[in-house]
Design an enzyme around this catalytic site. Structure first.
Site, mmCIF file in Angstrom:
data_model
loop_
_atom_site.group_PDB
_atom_site.id
_atom_site.type_symbol
_atom_site.label_atom_id
_atom_site.label_comp_id
_atom_site.label_asym_id
_atom_site.label_seq_id
_atom_site.Cartn_x
_atom_site.Cartn_y
_atom_site.Cartn_z
ATOM 1 N N GLU A 141 0.829 -1.208 0.000
ATOM 2 C CA GLU A 141 0.000 0.000 0.000
ATOM 3 C C GLU A 141 0.863 1.258 0.000
ATOM 4 O OE1 GLU A 141 -3.493 2.166 2.703
ATOM 5 O OE2 GLU A 141 -2.213 0.625 3.590
ATOM 6 N N GLU A 238 -11.552 2.744 6.686
ATOM 7 C CA GLU A 238 -10.403 3.059 7.529
ATOM 8 C C GLU A 238 -10.408 4.555 7.829
ATOM 9 O OE1 GLU A 238 -5.805 1.574 7.809
ATOM 10 O OE2 GLU A 238 -6.336 2.829 6.101
#
Length: 258
Positions: A141, A238
Protein backbone atom coordinates in the site's frame (compact mmCIF):
# COMPACT_ATOMS: atom_id res chain seq x y z
CA UNK A 1 -22.75 -1.73 -3.99
CA UNK A 2 -19.21 -2.50 -2.75
CA UNK A 3 -19.00 -4.63 0.35
CA UNK A 4 -17.98 -2.51 3.33
CA UNK A 5 -15.64 -3.66 6.11
CA UNK A 6 -15.45 -1.71 9.38
CA UNK A 7 -11.91 -0.96 10.48
CA UNK A 8 -11.93 -1.89 14.16
CA UNK A 9 -8.67 -0.07 14.91
CA UNK A 10 -10.38 3.25 14.10
CA UNK A 11 -14.12 2.61 14.42
CA UNK A 12 -16.13 1.55 17.48
CA UNK A 13 -13.30 2.62 19.76
CA UNK A 14 -15.96 3.59 22.30
CA UNK A 15 -15.78 -0.05 23.46
CA UNK A 16 -12.85 -2.46 24.06
CA UNK A 17 -11.46 -4.30 21.04
CA UNK A 18 -13.16 -7.56 22.01
CA UNK A 19 -16.57 -5.88 21.85
CA UNK A 20 -16.05 -4.09 18.53
CA UNK A 21 -16.85 -7.19 16.46
CA UNK A 22 -20.37 -7.35 17.84
CA UNK A 23 -20.71 -3.57 17.67
CA UNK A 24 -19.85 -3.67 13.97
CA UNK A 25 -22.30 -6.51 13.36
CA UNK A 26 -25.05 -4.66 15.22
CA UNK A 27 -24.40 -1.63 13.00
CA UNK A 28 -24.94 -3.74 9.88
CA UNK A 29 -21.37 -4.68 8.90
CA UNK A 30 -20.75 -8.25 7.72
CA UNK A 31 -16.97 -7.81 7.53
CA UNK A 32 -14.21 -6.14 9.53
CA UNK A 33 -10.52 -5.33 9.23
CA UNK A 34 -7.96 -3.94 11.66
CA UNK A 35 -4.30 -2.99 11.86
CA UNK A 36 -2.71 -5.50 14.20
CA UNK A 37 -4.18 -8.45 16.15
CA UNK A 38 -1.04 -9.51 18.00
CA UNK A 39 -1.92 -8.15 21.44
CA UNK A 40 -4.58 -10.85 21.72
CA UNK A 41 -4.47 -14.64 21.26
CA UNK A 42 -5.74 -15.62 17.82
CA UNK A 43 -8.16 -18.09 19.40
CA UNK A 44 -9.82 -15.28 21.36
CA UNK A 45 -10.22 -13.12 18.26
CA UNK A 46 -11.65 -16.10 16.38
CA UNK A 47 -14.27 -16.51 19.09
CA UNK A 48 -15.21 -12.82 19.01
CA UNK A 49 -15.53 -13.00 15.24
CA UNK A 50 -17.62 -16.15 15.30
CA UNK A 51 -19.92 -14.87 18.03
CA UNK A 52 -20.54 -11.68 16.03
CA UNK A 53 -20.91 -13.51 12.72
CA UNK A 54 -18.51 -11.27 10.82
CA UNK A 55 -15.66 -12.00 8.43
CA UNK A 56 -12.13 -10.67 9.02
CA UNK A 57 -10.93 -9.60 5.58
CA UNK A 58 -7.57 -7.93 6.30
CA UNK A 59 -4.90 -7.12 8.85
CA UNK A 60 -1.21 -6.15 8.75
CA UNK A 61 1.95 -8.13 9.36
CA UNK A 62 3.70 -7.22 12.62
CA UNK A 63 5.27 -3.79 12.00
CA UNK A 64 8.24 -4.01 14.34
CA UNK A 65 8.36 -1.72 17.38
CA UNK A 66 5.48 0.63 16.50
CA UNK A 67 5.82 2.82 19.60
CA UNK A 68 9.52 3.28 18.83
CA UNK A 69 8.74 4.49 15.30
CA UNK A 70 8.84 1.32 13.21
CA UNK A 71 6.36 1.31 10.35
CA UNK A 72 7.03 -2.10 8.91
CA UNK A 73 10.12 -4.16 8.21
CA UNK A 74 10.09 -5.31 4.59
CA UNK A 75 12.60 -2.76 3.23
CA UNK A 76 15.01 -2.81 6.19
CA UNK A 77 18.17 -4.81 5.41
CA UNK A 78 19.19 -5.25 9.04
CA UNK A 79 15.74 -6.58 10.02
CA UNK A 80 15.46 -9.36 7.45
CA UNK A 81 15.22 -12.21 9.98
CA UNK A 82 12.64 -10.30 12.01
CA UNK A 83 10.56 -9.68 8.89
CA UNK A 84 10.58 -13.33 7.96
CA UNK A 85 9.46 -14.29 11.45
CA UNK A 86 6.69 -11.69 11.17
CA UNK A 87 5.41 -13.40 8.03
CA UNK A 88 5.10 -16.71 9.85
CA UNK A 89 3.39 -15.02 12.80
CA UNK A 90 0.86 -13.25 10.59
CA UNK A 91 0.07 -16.35 8.56
CA UNK A 92 -0.46 -18.30 11.77
CA UNK A 93 -3.05 -15.74 12.85
CA UNK A 94 -4.62 -15.60 9.38
CA UNK A 95 -5.15 -19.36 9.30
CA UNK A 96 -6.92 -19.35 12.66
CA UNK A 97 -9.00 -16.26 11.79
CA UNK A 98 -9.81 -17.29 8.21
CA UNK A 99 -8.34 -14.05 6.85
CA UNK A 100 -7.44 -14.15 3.14
CA UNK A 101 -5.40 -10.91 2.88
CA UNK A 102 -2.33 -9.60 4.70
CA UNK A 103 -0.73 -6.18 4.27
CA UNK A 104 3.08 -6.10 4.42
CA UNK A 105 4.25 -2.67 5.57
CA UNK A 106 7.51 -1.56 3.97
CA UNK A 107 9.04 0.56 6.73
CA UNK A 108 10.88 3.87 6.91
CA UNK A 109 13.43 3.53 4.14
CA UNK A 110 14.35 4.92 0.73
CA UNK A 111 13.15 3.39 -2.53
CA UNK A 112 16.11 5.14 -4.17
CA UNK A 113 18.57 3.11 -2.11
CA UNK A 114 19.33 0.02 -4.22
CA UNK A 115 20.12 -2.14 -1.19
CA UNK A 116 16.85 -1.26 0.55
CA UNK A 117 14.87 -1.73 -2.66
CA UNK A 118 16.48 -5.13 -3.25
CA UNK A 119 15.74 -6.11 0.35
CA UNK A 120 12.09 -5.13 -0.10
CA UNK A 121 11.69 -7.19 -3.25
CA UNK A 122 13.50 -10.19 -1.80
CA UNK A 123 11.42 -10.10 1.37
CA UNK A 124 8.18 -9.80 -0.59
CA UNK A 125 9.12 -12.79 -2.73
CA UNK A 126 9.72 -14.79 0.45
CA UNK A 127 6.42 -13.63 1.95
CA UNK A 128 4.55 -14.24 -1.30
CA UNK A 129 5.70 -17.84 -1.50
CA UNK A 130 4.71 -18.61 2.08
CA UNK A 131 1.39 -16.79 1.69
CA UNK A 132 0.58 -18.62 -1.55
CA UNK A 133 1.08 -21.97 0.14
CA UNK A 134 -1.63 -20.94 2.57
CA UNK A 135 -4.06 -19.45 0.07
CA UNK A 136 -3.38 -15.87 1.20
CA UNK A 137 -3.02 -12.69 -0.88
CA UNK A 138 -0.23 -10.31 0.11
CA UNK A 139 -0.92 -6.58 -0.24
CA UNK A 140 1.32 -3.52 -0.59
CA UNK A 141 0.00 0.00 0.00
CA UNK A 142 1.38 3.42 -0.95
CA UNK A 143 1.13 5.81 2.02
CA UNK A 144 1.29 9.58 1.84
CA UNK A 145 4.30 11.36 3.42
CA UNK A 146 2.12 13.71 5.45
CA UNK A 147 0.79 10.84 7.54
CA UNK A 148 3.83 8.59 7.20
CA UNK A 149 7.02 10.65 6.67
CA UNK A 150 9.90 8.72 5.16
CA UNK A 151 7.81 5.68 4.23
CA UNK A 152 9.44 3.52 1.55
CA UNK A 153 6.36 3.04 -0.63
CA UNK A 154 5.10 6.57 -1.21
CA UNK A 155 3.76 6.48 -4.76
CA UNK A 156 1.33 4.53 -6.93
CA UNK A 157 3.63 4.51 -9.95
CA UNK A 158 6.35 3.05 -7.73
CA UNK A 159 3.93 0.39 -6.46
CA UNK A 160 3.01 -0.61 -10.02
CA UNK A 161 6.69 -0.74 -10.97
CA UNK A 162 7.51 -2.96 -7.99
CA UNK A 163 4.57 -5.28 -8.69
CA UNK A 164 5.84 -5.66 -12.26
CA UNK A 165 9.32 -6.45 -11.01
CA UNK A 166 8.02 -8.95 -8.47
CA UNK A 167 5.81 -10.82 -10.93
CA UNK A 168 4.00 -12.64 -8.09
CA UNK A 169 0.35 -13.36 -8.84
CA UNK A 170 -0.67 -13.24 -5.17
CA UNK A 171 0.91 -9.85 -4.42
CA UNK A 172 -1.59 -7.09 -5.12
CA UNK A 173 -2.24 -3.42 -4.51
CA UNK A 174 -4.06 -2.04 -1.51
CA UNK A 175 -5.61 1.16 -2.92
CA UNK A 176 -6.46 3.64 -0.19
CA UNK A 177 -8.55 6.48 -1.64
CA UNK A 178 -7.48 8.83 1.15
CA UNK A 179 -3.76 8.28 0.50
CA UNK A 180 -4.26 8.42 -3.28
CA UNK A 181 -5.93 11.83 -3.15
CA UNK A 182 -3.18 13.31 -0.97
CA UNK A 183 -0.38 11.77 -3.03
CA UNK A 184 -1.53 12.61 -6.53
CA UNK A 185 -5.31 12.92 -6.90
CA UNK A 186 -6.87 11.42 -10.05
CA UNK A 187 -8.73 8.90 -7.89
CA UNK A 188 -11.21 7.60 -10.48
CA UNK A 189 -8.57 7.39 -13.22
CA UNK A 190 -6.23 5.62 -10.81
CA UNK A 191 -8.86 3.09 -9.78
CA UNK A 192 -9.79 2.35 -13.39
CA UNK A 193 -6.19 1.97 -14.53
CA UNK A 194 -5.02 -0.10 -11.58
CA UNK A 195 -8.16 -2.19 -11.04
CA UNK A 196 -6.61 -5.43 -12.38
CA UNK A 197 -3.86 -5.10 -9.74
CA UNK A 198 -6.10 -4.14 -6.80
CA UNK A 199 -6.73 -6.64 -4.01
CA UNK A 200 -8.38 -4.32 -1.49
CA UNK A 201 -9.66 -0.73 -1.30
CA UNK A 202 -9.98 1.61 1.69
CA UNK A 203 -11.78 4.92 2.08
CA UNK A 204 -11.82 7.99 4.33
CA UNK A 205 -12.58 11.66 3.83
CA UNK A 206 -9.79 13.98 2.70
CA UNK A 207 -8.18 15.79 4.44
CA UNK A 208 -9.71 15.01 7.85
CA UNK A 209 -9.71 11.20 7.55
CA UNK A 210 -13.22 11.25 9.03
CA UNK A 211 -16.43 9.79 7.57
CA UNK A 212 -16.68 9.51 3.77
CA UNK A 213 -18.78 12.33 2.34
CA UNK A 214 -17.40 14.92 4.76
CA UNK A 215 -14.33 16.01 2.79
CA UNK A 216 -13.23 17.40 -0.55
CA UNK A 217 -14.01 14.29 -2.63
CA UNK A 218 -17.36 13.02 -3.86
CA UNK A 219 -16.93 9.70 -2.08
CA UNK A 220 -20.39 8.53 -3.08
CA UNK A 221 -19.57 8.98 -6.75
CA UNK A 222 -16.36 7.00 -6.22
CA UNK A 223 -18.23 4.14 -4.54
CA UNK A 224 -20.80 4.09 -7.33
CA UNK A 225 -17.98 4.08 -9.89
CA UNK A 226 -16.48 0.98 -8.28
CA UNK A 227 -19.74 -0.82 -9.05
CA UNK A 228 -19.62 0.43 -12.62
CA UNK A 229 -16.03 -0.81 -12.94
CA UNK A 230 -17.07 -4.27 -11.72
CA UNK A 231 -15.07 -4.22 -8.50
CA UNK A 232 -16.19 -7.18 -6.39
CA UNK A 233 -13.85 -6.87 -3.41
CA UNK A 234 -14.18 -5.15 -0.07
CA UNK A 235 -13.92 -1.45 0.77
CA UNK A 236 -12.38 -0.98 4.21
CA UNK A 237 -13.77 1.95 6.20
CA UNK A 238 -10.40 3.06 7.53
CA UNK A 239 -11.54 6.38 8.95
CA UNK A 240 -11.59 8.09 12.34
CA UNK A 241 -15.16 9.08 13.20
CA UNK A 242 -15.56 12.81 13.86
CA UNK A 243 -17.81 11.98 16.81
CA UNK A 244 -19.20 8.67 17.96
CA UNK A 245 -19.01 5.85 15.45
CA UNK A 246 -22.76 5.24 15.39
CA UNK A 247 -23.63 8.92 15.04
CA UNK A 248 -21.41 9.11 11.98
CA UNK A 249 -22.79 6.08 10.12
CA UNK A 250 -25.49 8.09 8.38
CA UNK A 251 -23.13 8.43 5.41
CA UNK A 252 -23.76 4.78 4.55
CA UNK A 253 -27.54 5.30 4.41
CA UNK A 254 -27.14 8.47 2.35
CA UNK A 255 -24.96 6.64 -0.13
CA UNK A 256 -27.31 3.65 -0.34
CA UNK A 257 -30.21 6.04 -0.81
CA UNK A 258 -28.39 7.82 -3.62
Amino acid sequence: MPRLAANLSMMFTEVPFAQRFQAAADAGFEAVEFLFPYDWPAEDIARWREDAGVEIVLFNLPPGAWEAGDRGLAALPDRRAEFRQSVSTAIGYAKILGTPRLHAMAGIASAQDPFQRATYLDNLRFASELAERNGITLLIEPLNPRDMPGYFLSGFDLAAELLDELGCDNVRLQFDIYHRQILCGDVLKGLAGLLPRIGHIQIAAVPSRAEPGSGELDDFRILDALDEMGYEGFVGCEYRPAGSTLDGLGWIDRWRGA
